[in-house]
Scaffold this active site. Sequence first.
Site, short mmCIF file in Angstrom:
data_model
loop_
_atom_site.label_atom_id
_atom_site.label_comp_id
_atom_site.label_asym_id
_atom_site.label_seq_id
_atom_site.Cartn_x
_atom_site.Cartn_y
_atom_site.Cartn_z
N GLU A 1 0.90 -1.16 0.00
CA GLU A 1 0.00 0.00 0.00
C GLU A 1 0.93 1.20 0.00
O GLU A 1 1.64 1.45 0.98
CB GLU A 1 -0.91 -0.04 1.22
CG GLU A 1 -1.91 1.10 1.30
CD GLU A 1 -1.42 2.21 2.20
OE1 GLU A 1 -1.11 3.30 1.66
OE2 GLU A 1 -1.34 2.01 3.41
N CYS A 35 -1.08 8.81 3.75
CA CYS A 35 -1.10 8.23 2.40
C CYS A 35 -2.43 8.51 1.70
O CYS A 35 -2.52 8.40 0.48
CB CYS A 35 -0.84 6.73 2.46
SG CYS A 35 -2.02 5.81 3.48
#
Length: 697
Positions: free
Chosen positions: A257, A296
């Site tokens: 990720e 993120c």
Amino acid sequence: MTAAILPSYVGDAWWAPETDPDAAVVRDASTGAAVAAVSTRGLDVESVLRHARTVGQQSLGTLTFHQRAVLLKQFAIELTAHKEELYELSTRSGSTRRDSLNDIDGGIGVLFTYSSKGRREMPNSQVYLEGAIEPLSKDGSFLGRHIYTRLPGAALQINAFNFPMWGALEKFAPAFLAGVPSIVKPATPTAYVAEAWVRILVDSGLLPAGSLQLISGGVHDLLGRLALGDTVGFTGSATTAARLRGQVDPAVRFTSETDSINASVLAPDATADTPEFDAYVRQLMVELTTKAGQKCTAIRRAIVPVGSRDDLVAALQASIASRVVIGDPRAEGVTLGPLVSVAQRDEVLHQVGVLQDAGGTLLIGSTDRPEVTRADGTVGTADDGAFLSPLVIGFDGVAPDAAHEVEAFGPVTSVLTYSSLAEAAELVGRGGGSLVTSVATHDPQTAAELIARIGAFNGRVLFLDRDDARSSTGHGAPVPHLVHGGPGRAGGGEELGGIRAVLHYMQRTAVQGSPRMLTAITGVWHAGADADATGTHPFRKSLAELRIGDRVDSAEREVTLADIETFAHFTGDTFYAHMDEAAAAANPFFPGRVAHGYLLVSWAAGLFVDPAPGPVLANSGLENLRFITPVSPGDRIRVTLTAKQITPRETDEYGEVRWDAVIRNERDEVVAEYDVLTLVAKELAPADAEPSTGAAA
């Protein structure tokens, strides 16, 4: 004074090198004071891996999904009791109280969620079933279905610096529930927070042996030692992910990720006078300042109609001016802390420079060192702190590639403009794959058009409007129930997503065999497997006595026209198929008037139930009901009820029993089939142990 080396927790013991002059020094993000030194010099990573594969696998392998789920809840309760000390520790990384709610409370919430889902959505066993049975023979003697069993290795979890607790626990929880031991590798700048929550769990005495290990520093050649059955879960930059993936055997599952240039679209209908515009500004403000923009999922590209840019910039400027107080998180009133380190701040400023060189203009903020509120309440610059003002960069005309490719991982966003929904969608796609895009619109047609255009480029899409603005979890907040991950630049991986994440640590296998074999393998009775209709009625048996395959074969009952009419008038269901012979006969599915399906199900209960008080406490539901063959007046029905699945609850004195119910007519044709769900006591109460005098056969 030299900071102490942060210990690792390996082999169920704390370990640290005696000394290492090259140890990395982690500093307070606000003051620059040394917090800890990080080193794993001399660590035997092979023994760490072996401990997980042997001791960890053995201890977790003795537990069922439900037993592991109960432990997850206990972990969450233990961490909750220590939240304040974790909040205080996190201030050293620059986290405000609000930031810590995202990380600390968010991580604890993941544990609670997976505990709940594990007990509600998984069996109290060690094999997970997926999908329906696939008949592979005409006579039912050969079947197939998909099952999941846990992987036999270790789960190496490499985490980013921005969420040392949530980022770790969102990997650990599903791995633990699957029964796979975790080796957690935190990022160096916040490794001391990871060490703290691991220590709390270790001190609680709740952790099964080998189920959790912590490497506070480099992992040496551990990646190259991984093999089939091990996994890697990585969160961080795309560049690092590619480098690490190259060190791992292709047989090892590698999920990443990674950073992505997430977008938020202000739709044409969300003009400055609408609630959607206000919600958009509030959301953008949150994403710009939470964790000092070190997320993120933060909004890196605000994509707005050409005519709305000035309104947006003005509204955002006003919000920043009225709400942002930059400073040490330990000071009263501070809402925006520093970045995690001076090095990180300098990296962000470098990337801002790249965006400016590509044609970007600073619309809000300055790259100069800001005045900040220090811990003692005084105001001024902080030369040793990693502080940065919120920065908004604008691009005129067609935005360059850099606007879609360069990420300044801090309190920075860019404003891009569009003239049509097609152009807005094209801008979203130029990010190369994102974790999330949000859209502010109150127009369902706009939402439908955009999801069709941008869905393929995103792991998650959030639609924000006046109806959900107050309840929305927000653009940048992944929830354990839904997938977190994204295509392309976002890593192509997937985390969270409820039980989907647990299955990442398990192997799906197609199993073929006889009903008897599949019953033994899965713990779920399959039609054609052994069944026992002799002896005590199953409703007289507690969970301790009941066995898969215990059955009731009922007597027959004839359905009359009077029964059908009585049921119709009593319930109000006078649908023509039950009351009008000519109309029913004209229907392609019925020979004439037929019995109500729910009449048959009600009668079936009367045929199989044992009415006296006993271990069966309640009927909790009915699932998978299908009506197959119509029943006409004069037909006779009977029911077969078989104990299909037995699920004791770990924290209650009862459990669930799923029964396979099949109604047939006198020609042995299947009339209906369904599952009956009941709650059954684990043990007989003294009064229930006496023989029933009025039990149905």
